[in-house]
Design an enzyme around this catalytic site. Structure first.
Site, PDB file in Angstrom:
ATOM      1  N   GLY A  53      -9.753  -2.238   7.685  1.00  0.00           N
ATOM      2  CA  GLY A  53      -9.452  -2.830   8.914  1.00  0.00           C
ATOM      3  C   GLY A  53     -10.968  -2.299   9.805  1.00  0.00           C
ATOM      4  N   GLU A  54     -10.822  -2.381  11.014  1.00  0.00           N
ATOM      5  CA  GLU A  54     -11.811  -1.979  12.028  1.00  0.00           C
ATOM      6  C   GLU A  54     -12.947  -2.785  12.021  1.00  0.00           C
ATOM      7  OE1 GLU A  54     -12.661   2.351  10.827  1.00  0.00           O
ATOM      8  OE2 GLU A  54     -10.580   2.687  10.960  1.00  0.00           O
ATOM      9  N   GLY A  55     -12.687  -4.019  11.866  1.00  0.00           N
ATOM     10  CA  GLY A  55     -13.910  -5.049  11.911  1.00  0.00           C
ATOM     11  C   GLY A  55     -14.841  -5.173  10.741  1.00  0.00           C
ATOM     12  N   THR A  56     -14.590  -4.359   9.783  1.00  0.00           N
ATOM     13  CA  THR A  56     -15.318  -4.273   8.328  1.00  0.00           C
ATOM     14  C   THR A  56     -15.457  -5.711   7.579  1.00  0.00           C
ATOM     15  OG1 THR A  56     -13.326  -3.454   7.259  1.00  0.00           O
ATOM     16  CG2 THR A  56     -14.995  -1.803   7.921  1.00  0.00           C
ATOM     17  N   GLU A  86      -9.934  -3.546  14.959  1.00  0.00           N
ATOM     18  CA  GLU A  86      -9.267  -2.642  15.609  1.00  0.00           C
ATOM     19  C   GLU A  86      -9.191  -1.285  14.964  1.00  0.00           C
ATOM     20  OE1 GLU A  86      -6.276  -1.712  13.897  1.00  0.00           O
ATOM     21  OE2 GLU A  86      -7.075  -3.371  12.557  1.00  0.00           O
TER      22      GLU A  86
END
Length: 247
Positions: A207-210, A66
């Protein structure tokens, strides 16, 4: 792919952008529910429909990440409500708050929880304290579990979505892999509450799916070892050779 679930902006159409916008941002949950039950249910359905489409394309594994502003506050509030964890244990620095900022964050969440003390059902809690992205991810996770897909859980925000999904249907955990342990304060306890052990610990805060993206090759490798690596029998290794090798 990027899904717009509620950014306060109207984007031009793009093949890389999936329009799942519920509204132009949620409300201030210190004073009122972040979203209506109707909008929360719509977000859950949006996530489910997206996963169903992806599953039909031929994949059996999916990861969620996200991008949001202030959503560690929403995630911490959900953590407190779903697990009765204290606000102090749940709250962290987010993208880099000062100690004064963390104190203020604790105060805001504490006041909001007190203000919305009647929010008790899984859906009421999600609608009151969640974000559109969290509700959409929760719906996506539930559908992915229904389709028996492997679900890669990213960091603190994605795990709060899993808490919501788990509160709605606890069977979702059977399909989940915690990709990593975030550097956000409450994530370790959040995973422990769910009984999940992270694959990696890299002190990620992005974050951000890493985390899910980094863990994926390891999971793929594990599957290949299980399915393709030669056994002693298929490699023609004899019992005596085994004993000699061990000795």
């Amino acid at each position: 792919k990027i899904a717009d679930t509620g950014v306060n902006h109207t984007f031009e159409a793009s093949s890389e952008l999936i329009d799942l916008k519920i509204g132009y941002g949620t409300q201030n949950f210190k004073f009122e529910p972040a979203m209506s039950l109707t909008d929360c249910e719509k977000a859950i359905r949006n996530g489910a429909k997206l996963v169903e489409t992806i599953h039909l394309s031929g994949t059996n594994i999916i990861g969620f990440g996200e991008m949001g502003i202030g959503n560690t506050t929403a995630a911490a509030a959900l953590f407190c409500k779903y697990t009765n964890t204290s606000v102090q244990e749940a709250v962290g620095m987010g993208t880099g708050l000062s100690s004064e900022g963390v104190t203020h964050k604790i105060m805001v969440i504490s006041e909001a929880i007190q203000h919305h003390h009647n929010a008790q059902s899984p859906l009421d809690i999600l609608a009151t304290f969640g974000g559109f992205e969290i509700a959409t991810m929760a719906g996506a996770m539930l559908k992915a579990a229904e389709l028996k897909m492997v679900i890669l859980i990213d960091g603190f925000i994605a795990t709060s979505a899993l808490l919501a999904a788990h509160a709605i249907n606890s069977d979702v955990l059977d399909y989940c892999i915690a990709s990593h342990l975030s550097n956000e304060n409450g994530h370790k306890k959040m995973l422990q509450t769910l009984g999940l052990s992270p694959v990696l610990k890299l002190d990620l805060r992005l974050g951000e799916g890493t985390g899910a993206a980094i863990a994926y090759p390891l999971i793929e490798s594990a599957v290949r070892f299980m399915n393709e690596m030669s056994s002693f029998e298929t490699a023609g290794v004899t019992t005596s050779a085994q004993a000699e090798t061990i000795a």
